[in-house]
Design an enzyme around this catalytic site. Structure first.
Site, PDB file in Angstrom:
ATOM      1  N   HIS A 310      30.616  42.587  65.507  1.00 19.96           N
ATOM      2  CA  HIS A 310      31.076  42.414  64.632  1.00 19.96           C
ATOM      3  C   HIS A 310      30.132  41.648  63.323  1.00 19.96           C
ATOM      4  CE1 HIS A 310      33.852  42.020  61.171  1.00 19.96           C
ATOM      5  NE2 HIS A 310      34.330  42.814  61.688  1.00 19.96           N
ATOM      6  N   ASP A 367      38.990  46.890  67.415  1.00 24.39           N
ATOM      7  CA  ASP A 367      38.805  48.599  68.260  1.00 24.39           C
ATOM      8  C   ASP A 367      38.694  48.605  69.348  1.00 24.39           C
ATOM      9  OD1 ASP A 367      39.045  49.229  65.880  1.00 24.39           O
ATOM     10  OD2 ASP A 367      36.984  49.211  64.972  1.00 24.39           O
TER      11      ASP A 367
HETATM   12  N1  CMC Z   1      26.590  47.165  72.233  1.00 26.93           N
HETATM   13  C1  CMC Z   1      25.094  46.454  71.990  1.00 26.93           C
HETATM   14  N2  CMC Z   1      24.546  45.734  70.921  1.00 26.93           N
HETATM   15  C2  CMC Z   1      24.364  45.436  70.039  1.00 26.93           C
HETATM   16  C3  CMC Z   1      26.277  45.418  69.781  1.00 26.93           C
HETATM   17  C4  CMC Z   1      27.376  46.135  70.684  1.00 26.93           C
HETATM   18  N3  CMC Z   1      28.215  46.466  70.168  1.00 26.93           N
HETATM   19  N4  CMC Z   1      26.066  45.269  68.499  1.00 26.93           N
HETATM   20  C5  CMC Z   1      25.406  44.635  68.239  1.00 26.93           C
HETATM   21  N5  CMC Z   1      24.201  45.320  69.115  1.00 26.93           N
HETATM   22  C6  CMC Z   1      22.684  44.260  69.174  1.00 26.93           C
HETATM   23  C7  CMC Z   1      21.322  45.270  67.873  1.00 26.93           C
HETATM   24  O1  CMC Z   1      21.389  45.928  69.341  1.00 26.93           O
HETATM   25  C8  CMC Z   1      21.661  43.925  67.672  1.00 26.93           C
HETATM   26  O2  CMC Z   1      20.119  43.403  68.875  1.00 26.93           O
HETATM   27  P1  CMC Z   1      18.847  42.847  68.094  1.00 26.93           P
HETATM   28  O3  CMC Z   1      19.282  42.016  67.698  1.00 26.93           O
HETATM   29  O4  CMC Z   1      17.830  43.019  69.542  1.00 26.93           O
HETATM   30  O5  CMC Z   1      18.031  44.015  67.293  1.00 26.93           O
HETATM   31  C9  CMC Z   1      22.169  42.418  67.542  1.00 26.93           C
HETATM   32  O6  CMC Z   1      23.125  42.828  68.327  1.00 26.93           O
HETATM   33  C10 CMC Z   1      22.204  42.909  65.852  1.00 26.93           C
HETATM   34  O7  CMC Z   1      23.106  43.704  65.420  1.00 26.93           O
HETATM   35  P2  CMC Z   1      23.338  44.970  64.039  1.00 26.93           P
HETATM   36  O8  CMC Z   1      23.554  45.891  64.199  1.00 26.93           O
HETATM   37  O9  CMC Z   1      22.401  44.048  63.091  1.00 26.93           O
HETATM   38  O10 CMC Z   1      24.857  44.042  63.777  1.00 26.93           O
HETATM   39  P3  CMC Z   1      25.982  44.401  62.961  1.00 26.93           P
HETATM   40  O11 CMC Z   1      26.379  43.502  61.979  1.00 26.93           O
HETATM   41  O12 CMC Z   1      24.863  45.219  61.408  1.00 26.93           O
HETATM   42  O13 CMC Z   1      27.186  45.357  62.761  1.00 26.93           O
HETATM   43  C11 CMC Z   1      28.195  46.637  64.198  1.00 26.93           C
HETATM   44  C12 CMC Z   1      27.629  45.190  63.201  1.00 26.93           C
HETATM   45  C13 CMC Z   1      30.182  46.367  64.361  1.00 26.93           C
HETATM   46  C14 CMC Z   1      28.267  47.313  63.158  1.00 26.93           C
HETATM   47  C15 CMC Z   1      27.443  46.913  65.054  1.00 26.93           C
HETATM   48  O14 CMC Z   1      28.249  45.088  66.662  1.00 26.93           O
HETATM   49  C16 CMC Z   1      27.949  47.490  65.930  1.00 26.93           C
HETATM   50  O15 CMC Z   1      27.646  49.099  66.002  1.00 26.93           O
HETATM   51  N6  CMC Z   1      28.812  47.421  66.707  1.00 26.93           N
HETATM   52  C17 CMC Z   1      29.939  48.801  67.623  1.00 26.93           C
HETATM   53  C18 CMC Z   1      30.488  49.761  67.089  1.00 26.93           C
HETATM   54  C19 CMC Z   1      32.162  48.678  66.840  1.00 26.93           C
HETATM   55  O16 CMC Z   1      33.080  48.178  67.769  1.00 26.93           O
HETATM   56  N7  CMC Z   1      32.654  48.720  65.635  1.00 26.93           N
HETATM   57  C20 CMC Z   1      33.829  48.261  64.994  1.00 26.93           C
HETATM   58  C21 CMC Z   1      33.677  46.947  64.173  1.00 26.93           C
HETATM   59  S1  CMC Z   1      34.939  46.215  63.889  1.00 26.93           S
HETATM   60  C22 CMC Z   1      35.833  46.964  62.545  1.00 26.93           C
HETATM   61  C23 CMC Z   1      35.473  47.990  61.611  1.00 26.93           C
HETATM   62  O17 CMC Z   1      34.856  47.527  61.221  1.00 26.93           O
HETATM   63  O18 CMC Z   1      35.786  48.447  61.628  1.00 26.93           O
END
Ligand code: CMC
Length: 433
Positions: A310, A367
């Protein structure tokens, strides 16, 4: 309103020093006010994904992502497990305080009164192909509502706003149910004025013309809580979209229709569908939980552990905790145990003890368990994100109104760092090579 702090932020740039005020919110959250940064320095900030940008001041929802705290209008999310209805929470978010009995009854009566769609609007569902994603229909039909209520484009006062809000919160349920019925080729079922918000929705989803669906109390309670837990989450992608669209002066319906589109994405609300797809893949034996987690960690794959991570929570998402606990309690009663819950528990166990997830502070989000619960109460997968939208609508409405009532509202218009071609001349087609 935030308060002005006595200390200031100092920026040194090209040998000059610039001072910027620091503001503080009611939970001691601090922000550097850079409103006149460009005017003073000729520079802008670059903050991809807005991870450090406060786009507004808001009094609706408070999150402390490090501590895993979520409060609606000051009330901790955990206290909503004690039995308020989604109607209570919607009123709270929109109006800033819990409703009195008279206010609750009036709002509830409005939700019943407005549930029907204009007949010609009802016929519009027939124009969509059967395979149309319900989220596409939902967004289109919410937008279409503004064609049927031109009188609500300009909301003159609070009372008019409240009626518009009630219309939207009531009708989104009907639109959602009709979108589902259409996808199955089933006749639409009109709302039943004898039923409250949640059972009425389930009636429109599952009743037959010859047999009414009676919503079991367990199902009603579970869906009520799911809607409450999704009701607001401060400046997330869809809410920021609603605010951005609304900042141009667009009406409530148009702004919320845009919110639905933003919510649809798999990184946002669409993640609840992706979680179920992931769990089913594992259940069907296509991949083990261990292999899935391995792929999610690999930089060579696009796989992510869906329902994990998140932008704001660097701790357990309190909503995920609550949904996980409810799934544990309800699933044996609702569907005699679901193998997907076991798989989810296993994935959670693997991820929470893996250095990759620990270092990046990736925990289950809302989720992760919501899909399993929705499935257990009979909601088909293509409706998961629609349910999220129904839940999130009061939050969108509250934010739209808060912004609308802010005197200093400016159109949302970020800047950019241009990285394209520098000046070059147009070439006539015959002279191009
Ligand atoms: N699985 C594997 N790696 C992950 C995941 C994941 N679910 N989430 C983040 N990471 C890694 C990402 O690859 C990055 O690694 P590195 O630093 O080595 O490049 C690090 O963690 C930081 O990730 P980010 O993408 O910069 O984080 P963000 O704040 O931009 O994204 C997120 C947040 C929710 C989009 C992301 O965690 C994600 O894609 N999660 C899976 C999708 C999901 O469950 N979404 C629902 C979110 S909660 C409800 C809502 O908002 O609707």
């Amino acid at each position: 309103m935030s308060t002005l702090c006595s200390d200031q932020a100092i920026l040194t740039l090209g040998g000059n020093e610039y001072k910027f005020p620091i503001v503080e919110g009611s939970e001691a959250e601090r922000g550097i006010d850079i409103s006149d940064l460009r005017a003073k320095t000729g520079h802008i900030t670059l903050d991809k994904g807005y991870g450090n940008t406060g786009s507004c001041e808001s009094a609706i929802t408070y999150i402390d992502g490090e501590k895993g705290i979520l409060r609606y209008r000051g009330i901790p999310i955990e206290q909503f497990a004690m039995g308020p209805t989604f109607t209570d929470v919607a009123w709270l978010l929109i109006n800033g305080r819990l409703p009195t009995t008279a206010e609750y009854d009036e709002f509830s009566a409005d939700l019943t009164r407005y549930a029907n769609l204009d007949e010609s609007m009802r016929h519009q569902f027939e124009g969509f192909p059967r395979v149309a994603p319900p989220m596409a229909i939902l967004s289109a039909m919410i937008n279409a509502l503004s064609c049927f209520h031109p009188e609500l484009h300009e909301l003159e006062d609070e009372s008019q706003f409240r009626h518009a809000a009630a219309r939207l919160i009531s009708k989104i349920r009907t639109i959602a149910a009709y979108a589902f019925r259409h996808s199955r080729g089933l006749p639409n079922i009109y709302p039943d004025p004898a039923l409250r918000y949640v059972p009425n929705f389930m009636h429109m989803m599952f009743s037959q013309p010859y047999k009414q669906y009676i919503c079991p109390q367990l199902v009603r309670d579970a869906l009520n809580l799911i809607l409450i837990l999704h009701a607001d989450h401060e400046q997330n992608c869809s809410t920021s979209t609603v605010r951005m669209v609304g900042s141009s002066g667009a009406n409530l319906f148009a702004s919320c229709a845009a919110g639905v589109c933003a919510l649809w994405g798999p990184l946002h609300g669409g993640a609840n569908v992706e979680v179920l797809t992931m769990l089913e893949q594992i259940h069907q034996g296509n991949i083990t939980p261990e292999e899935y987690v391995k792929q999610a960690k690999s930089k060579d794959s696009k796989v992510r552990l869906m329902g994990f991570g998140h932008r704001v929570y660097k701790n357990f998402d309190p909503r995920a905790k609550m949904l996980g606990a409810i799934a544990e309690k309800l699933l044996p009663q609702l569907s005699a145990g679901d193998p997907l819950l076991e798989i989810a528990r296993r994935l959670e166990e693997i991820a929470l003890s893996d250095p990759y997830f620990i270092e990046r502070q990736l925990y289950p989000n809302v989720d992760f368990y919501s899909g399993i619960l929705l499935r257990a109460i009979g909601i088909p997968t293509n409706m998961f994100t629609v349910i999220f939208a129904i839940g999130r609508l009061p939050g969108w409405i509250a934010h739209w109104w808060e912004q609308n009532q802010t005197q200093a509202n400016r159109i949302a218009r970020p800047r950019q760092i241009y990285v394209g071609e520098t000046h070059r001349d147009f070439v006539l087609r015959d002279n191009r090579r």
